[in-house]
Write a protein that holds these residues in place. Structure first.
Motif, short mmCIF file in Angstrom:
data_model
loop_
_atom_site.label_atom_id
_atom_site.label_comp_id
_atom_site.label_asym_id
_atom_site.label_seq_id
_atom_site.Cartn_x
_atom_site.Cartn_y
_atom_site.Cartn_z
N GLY A 1 -42.72 11.83 19.84
CA GLY A 1 -42.06 12.74 18.60
C GLY A 1 -40.95 13.28 19.33
O GLY A 1 -39.78 13.27 18.82
N VAL A 2 -40.98 13.87 20.54
CA VAL A 2 -39.65 14.49 21.20
C VAL A 2 -38.90 13.41 21.51
O VAL A 2 -37.41 13.44 21.31
N ALA A 3 -39.09 11.98 22.02
CA ALA A 3 -38.39 11.01 22.32
C ALA A 3 -37.42 10.78 21.16
O ALA A 3 -36.34 10.27 21.11
N PHE A 4 -38.20 10.65 19.96
CA PHE A 4 -37.55 9.96 18.70
C PHE A 4 -36.54 10.94 18.22
O PHE A 4 -35.34 10.61 17.91
N ALA A 5 -36.95 12.44 18.48
CA ALA A 5 -35.93 13.33 18.00
C ALA A 5 -34.72 13.08 18.92
O ALA A 5 -33.55 13.56 18.19
N LEU A 6 -34.96 13.18 20.15
CA LEU A 6 -33.72 13.25 21.11
C LEU A 6 -32.83 11.63 20.97
O LEU A 6 -31.65 11.96 20.84
N MET A 7 -33.47 10.77 20.64
CA MET A 7 -32.60 9.67 20.49
C MET A 7 -31.76 9.61 18.89
O MET A 7 -30.73 9.29 18.93
N LEU B 1 -30.71 12.41 18.14
CA LEU B 1 -29.64 13.57 18.34
C LEU B 1 -28.54 12.88 19.03
O LEU B 1 -27.49 13.32 19.05
N LEU B 2 -28.80 12.20 20.35
CA LEU B 2 -28.11 11.87 21.26
C LEU B 2 -27.85 10.56 21.17
O LEU B 2 -26.75 10.31 21.73
N GLY B 3 -28.27 9.62 20.44
CA GLY B 3 -27.75 8.15 20.38
C GLY B 3 -28.97 7.54 21.01
O GLY B 3 -29.58 7.69 21.73
N TYR B 4 -28.69 5.84 20.59
CA TYR B 4 -29.66 4.91 21.08
C TYR B 4 -29.27 4.89 22.72
O TYR B 4 -30.18 4.11 23.58
N ARG B 5 -28.23 5.24 23.23
CA ARG B 5 -27.86 4.84 24.81
C ARG B 5 -28.96 5.52 25.65
O ARG B 5 -28.92 5.33 26.85
N VAL B 6 -29.61 6.62 25.26
CA VAL B 6 -30.30 7.25 26.02
C VAL B 6 -31.82 6.64 26.02
O VAL B 6 -32.62 7.27 26.91
N TYR C 1 -35.10 4.55 15.24
CA TYR C 1 -33.80 5.05 15.32
C TYR C 1 -32.87 4.39 14.23
O TYR C 1 -32.10 4.92 13.40
N PHE C 2 -32.87 3.12 14.47
CA PHE C 2 -31.93 2.19 13.68
C PHE C 2 -32.41 2.41 12.10
O PHE C 2 -31.65 2.28 11.18
N LEU C 3 -33.83 2.24 11.70
CA LEU C 3 -34.34 2.55 10.47
C LEU C 3 -33.81 3.78 9.92
O LEU C 3 -33.70 4.06 8.83
N LEU D 1 -40.15 19.23 13.81
CA LEU D 1 -39.93 20.35 14.37
C LEU D 1 -38.54 20.62 15.08
O LEU D 1 -37.73 21.48 14.45
N ILE D 2 -38.16 19.49 15.71
CA ILE D 2 -37.01 19.39 16.54
C ILE D 2 -35.72 19.47 15.57
O ILE D 2 -34.70 19.96 15.73
N LEU D 3 -35.75 18.39 14.93
CA LEU D 3 -34.74 17.94 13.78
C LEU D 3 -34.42 19.31 12.83
O LEU D 3 -33.26 19.43 12.40
N SER D 4 -35.47 19.90 12.51
CA SER D 4 -35.42 20.93 11.61
C SER D 4 -34.60 22.22 12.19
O SER D 4 -34.01 23.00 11.73
N TRP D 5 -35.06 22.38 13.54
CA TRP D 5 -34.20 23.33 14.25
C TRP D 5 -32.80 23.25 14.49
O TRP D 5 -32.09 23.86 14.52
N VAL D 6 -32.60 21.76 15.05
CA VAL D 6 -31.18 21.31 15.30
C VAL D 6 -30.09 21.05 13.84
O VAL D 6 -29.09 21.56 14.04
N ARG D 7 -30.75 20.58 13.04
CA ARG D 7 -30.06 20.00 12.03
C ARG D 7 -30.47 20.71 10.83
O ARG D 7 -29.87 20.47 9.53
N GLY D 8 -31.36 21.74 10.71
CA GLY D 8 -31.70 22.58 9.64
C GLY D 8 -30.46 23.17 9.04
O GLY D 8 -29.49 23.38 9.72
#
Length: 211
Positions: free
Chosen positions: A50-56, A58-63, A109-111, A182-189
């Motif tokens: 879940g954390v990895a998906f949110a970070l990708m 937010l930060l892009g697929y190159r991570v 990420y792409f979906l 949780l992460i997306l709601s905090w950052v992009r909410g």
């Protein structure tokens, strides 16, 4: 240049982002290990995906190398924790599982960018259902690869395949639905994260609820 400015510059570079993702993956995975059932390899939730998906997102697929590195270290620690011998079969299994984890998050990420290109899972009801079914779908990738890798390398018996797949799949999608949201709601909410008493209390309450 001040230390906080150096840190901002470092994290602004892709190498810095990769290291950040790897570290957060390992930390969130170790949080998941706290929930294991009687020191087995079965977990009710796997926060790392879940954390990895949110970070990708937010930060892009190159991570993605950060996810791969974090996964390699995490599963190596997990195998050692369970008393497994680190032979060639274990190394192949760990590498295969890590590749599967990266594939799961990359597909997700792409979906996500195709299905929810200009918003979050909370903007519309349709986006919420898109995210739900997306999570249910990509969870099959990681669970299938992990079960196959453990079986082919003789780490789990054939009789345990169904249990291994189901437990891994449920842990994966629980991690995606809880921690990515949780992460997306905090950052992009609508209200962005700020260091205040209310938000810190929310973090503590969320962690307590998970336990």
């Amino acid at each position: 240049m001040k230390s906080n400015q150096r840190l901002a510059v470092f994290l602004g570079q892709n190498d810095g982002k990769i290291i950040l993702v790897a570290v957060l993956y390992i930390l969130s995975a170790n949080l998941g290990f706290l929930f294991d059932f009687n020191n087995s390899d079965a977990l009710p939730v796997w926060p790392a995906n879940g954390v990895a998906f949110a970070l990708m997102i937010l930060l892009g697929y190159r991570v993605w190398p950060g996810i791969f590195i974090g996964s390699l270290i995490t599963y190596s620690i997990g195998f050692i924790r369970l008393g497994m011998v680190m032979n060639m079969s274990s190394i192949i299994a760990i590498t295969s599982i890590s590749v599967g984890n990266v594939a799961e998050i990359l597909v997700g990420y792409f979906l996500y960018n195709y299905l929810i290109p200009d918003g979050t899972p909370y903007d519309k009801t349709s986006n919420t259902f898109k995210f739900l079914f997306l999570s249910l779908g990509i969870g099959l990738i990681g669970a299938s690869v992990q079960t196959l890798a453990l079986s082919v390398n003789g780490i789990i018996p054939e009789a345990s395949l169904r249990f291994q797949f189901v437990s891994t799949y449920l842990a994966d999608i629980t991690g995606l639905l809880l921690f990515t949201n949780l992460i997306l709601s905090w950052v992009r909410g609508k209200t962005h994260w700020q260091w205040n008493v209310k938000n810190i209390a929310e973090v503590i309450a969320f962690t307590a609820a998970i336990f």
